[in-house]
Write a protein that holds these residues in place. Structure first.
Motif, PDB file in Angstrom:
ATOM      1  N   SER A   1       0.847  -1.191   0.000  1.00 37.60           N
ATOM      2  CA  SER A   1       0.000   0.000   0.000  1.00 37.60           C
ATOM      3  C   SER A   1       0.881   1.240   0.000  1.00 37.60           C
ATOM      4  O   SER A   1       1.954   1.246   0.617  1.00 37.60           O
ATOM      5  CB  SER A   1      -0.890  -0.010   1.242  1.00 37.60           C
ATOM      6  OG  SER A   1      -1.556   1.219   1.390  1.00 37.60           O
TER       7      SER A   1
ATOM      8  N   TYR B   1      -7.967  -2.725  -4.099  1.00 41.27           N
ATOM      9  CA  TYR B   1      -8.107  -1.288  -4.355  1.00 41.27           C
ATOM     10  C   TYR B   1      -8.630  -1.041  -5.762  1.00 41.27           C
ATOM     11  O   TYR B   1      -9.496  -0.172  -5.974  1.00 41.27           O
ATOM     12  CB  TYR B   1      -6.758  -0.595  -4.162  1.00 41.27           C
ATOM     13  CG  TYR B   1      -6.824   0.890  -4.405  1.00 41.27           C
ATOM     14  CD1 TYR B   1      -7.255   1.756  -3.424  1.00 41.27           C
ATOM     15  CD2 TYR B   1      -6.455   1.430  -5.632  1.00 41.27           C
ATOM     16  CE1 TYR B   1      -7.329   3.114  -3.644  1.00 41.27           C
ATOM     17  CE2 TYR B   1      -6.520   2.788  -5.866  1.00 41.27           C
ATOM     18  CZ  TYR B   1      -6.956   3.621  -4.859  1.00 41.27           C
ATOM     19  OH  TYR B   1      -7.033   4.965  -5.088  1.00 41.27           O
TER      20      TYR B   1
ATOM     21  N   GLN C   1      -9.326   8.029  -1.578  1.00 46.03           N
ATOM     22  CA  GLN C   1      -8.261   7.082  -1.919  1.00 46.03           C
ATOM     23  C   GLN C   1      -7.644   6.476  -0.660  1.00 46.03           C
ATOM     24  O   GLN C   1      -7.404   5.267  -0.608  1.00 46.03           O
ATOM     25  CB  GLN C   1      -7.190   7.790  -2.750  1.00 46.03           C
ATOM     26  CG  GLN C   1      -7.682   8.174  -4.113  1.00 46.03           C
ATOM     27  CD  GLN C   1      -6.684   9.024  -4.861  1.00 46.03           C
ATOM     28  OE1 GLN C   1      -5.977   9.823  -4.261  1.00 46.03           O
ATOM     29  NE2 GLN C   1      -6.626   8.847  -6.156  1.00 46.03           N
ATOM     30  N   LYS C   2      -7.426   7.300   0.342  1.00 42.74           N
ATOM     31  CA  LYS C   2      -6.852   6.792   1.582  1.00 42.74           C
ATOM     32  C   LYS C   2      -7.789   5.782   2.228  1.00 42.74           C
ATOM     33  O   LYS C   2      -7.346   4.741   2.713  1.00 42.74           O
ATOM     34  CB  LYS C   2      -6.577   7.955   2.545  1.00 42.74           C
ATOM     35  CG  LYS C   2      -5.985   7.517   3.848  1.00 42.74           C
ATOM     36  CD  LYS C   2      -5.749   8.692   4.769  1.00 42.74           C
ATOM     37  CE  LYS C   2      -5.190   8.203   6.101  1.00 42.74           C
ATOM     38  NZ  LYS C   2      -4.995   9.283   7.047  1.00 42.74           N
TER      39      LYS C   2
ATOM     40  N   TRP D   1      -7.607   2.424   0.405  1.00 42.73           N
ATOM     41  CA  TRP D   1      -6.402   1.666   0.750  1.00 42.73           C
ATOM     42  C   TRP D   1      -6.535   1.060   2.146  1.00 42.73           C
ATOM     43  O   TRP D   1      -6.077  -0.058   2.389  1.00 42.73           O
ATOM     44  CB  TRP D   1      -5.159   2.543   0.668  1.00 42.73           C
ATOM     45  CG  TRP D   1      -4.670   2.761  -0.729  1.00 42.73           C
ATOM     46  CD1 TRP D   1      -4.658   3.937  -1.415  1.00 42.73           C
ATOM     47  CD2 TRP D   1      -4.119   1.788  -1.625  1.00 42.73           C
ATOM     48  NE1 TRP D   1      -4.152   3.755  -2.680  1.00 42.73           N
ATOM     49  CE2 TRP D   1      -3.808   2.444  -2.826  1.00 42.73           C
ATOM     50  CE3 TRP D   1      -3.871   0.426  -1.535  1.00 42.73           C
ATOM     51  CZ2 TRP D   1      -3.248   1.798  -3.918  1.00 42.73           C
ATOM     52  CZ3 TRP D   1      -3.318  -0.221  -2.629  1.00 42.73           C
ATOM     53  CH2 TRP D   1      -3.011   0.457  -3.798  1.00 42.73           C
TER      54      TRP D   1
END
Length: 186
Positions: free
Chosen positions: A93, A150, A169-170, A173
């Protein structure tokens, strides 16, 4: 002489008070544009500028080429079968291990994923039990990596839609890391 000065002084005061305000006449305005400015529509069409595109005032609404939203990190893997297969090779990641909040990831997984995939990741969520969706796989049966999880969250796969609008996006993940944790427990 003194009386003439007194008469001129009194006459000057009377004239100055009477000339300041007249209800029958409008007063003078100095710099009237400061009080009554001409209103301009911000993006209205105007021939005042020679636009090379011919859009006449609409250029301010166009996004410049190559610009991206602040804080956005582009995801360059395409939404194709080759892109999905390539995403399986991603095993790390981009988030630091201290940046992954597993409690928040569990909460997001429960909200968005657990309804179909189940809270344990066994593919027996509420909608599967009610037979609204069939064929939701268990994570134990699938060879997945953090990159493929993802990728599927970003673009969707088969009956599963994209969650790119619901999670940042965070967050995607973090959920991918939580799914790998669920897979290790199965």
């Amino acid at each position: 002489m003194k009386s003439l000065l007194k008469i001129a002084f009194v006459f000057g005061i009377v004239i100055s008070f009477s000339s300041c305000k007249d209800d029958l006449k409008t007063n003078y305005q100095y710099m009237p544009n400061m009080y009554e400015s001409v209103a301009y529509e911000t993006y209205s069409e105007s021939d005042a500028f020679n636009s090379p595109t011919g859009e006449k005032g609409k250029e301010g609404q166009l996004i410049p080429l190559g610009s991206i939203k602040r804080g956005f990190v582009p995801y360059d893997i395409p939404n194709t079968t080759e892109g999905y297969n390539f995403s399986k090779t991603i095993v790390n990641s981009p988030l630091d291990s201290t940046a992954i909040d597993m409690d928040k990831a569990k909460e997001l997984y429960t909200i968005y994923c657990g309804i179909c995939h189940g809270d344990a990741g066994d593919g027996k969520g509420k909608l599967v039990k009610q037979e609204k969706f069939l064929g939701v796989p268990s994570y134990a049966d699938r060879p997945v990596s953090i990159g493929s999880i993802y990728h599927v969250q970003t673009y969707g796969l088969n009956s599963m839609g994209s969650y790119a609008n619901q999670m940042s996006q965070k967050e995607r993940w973090m959920v991918a890391a939580y799914v790998l944790e669920l897979k290790s427990k199965l």
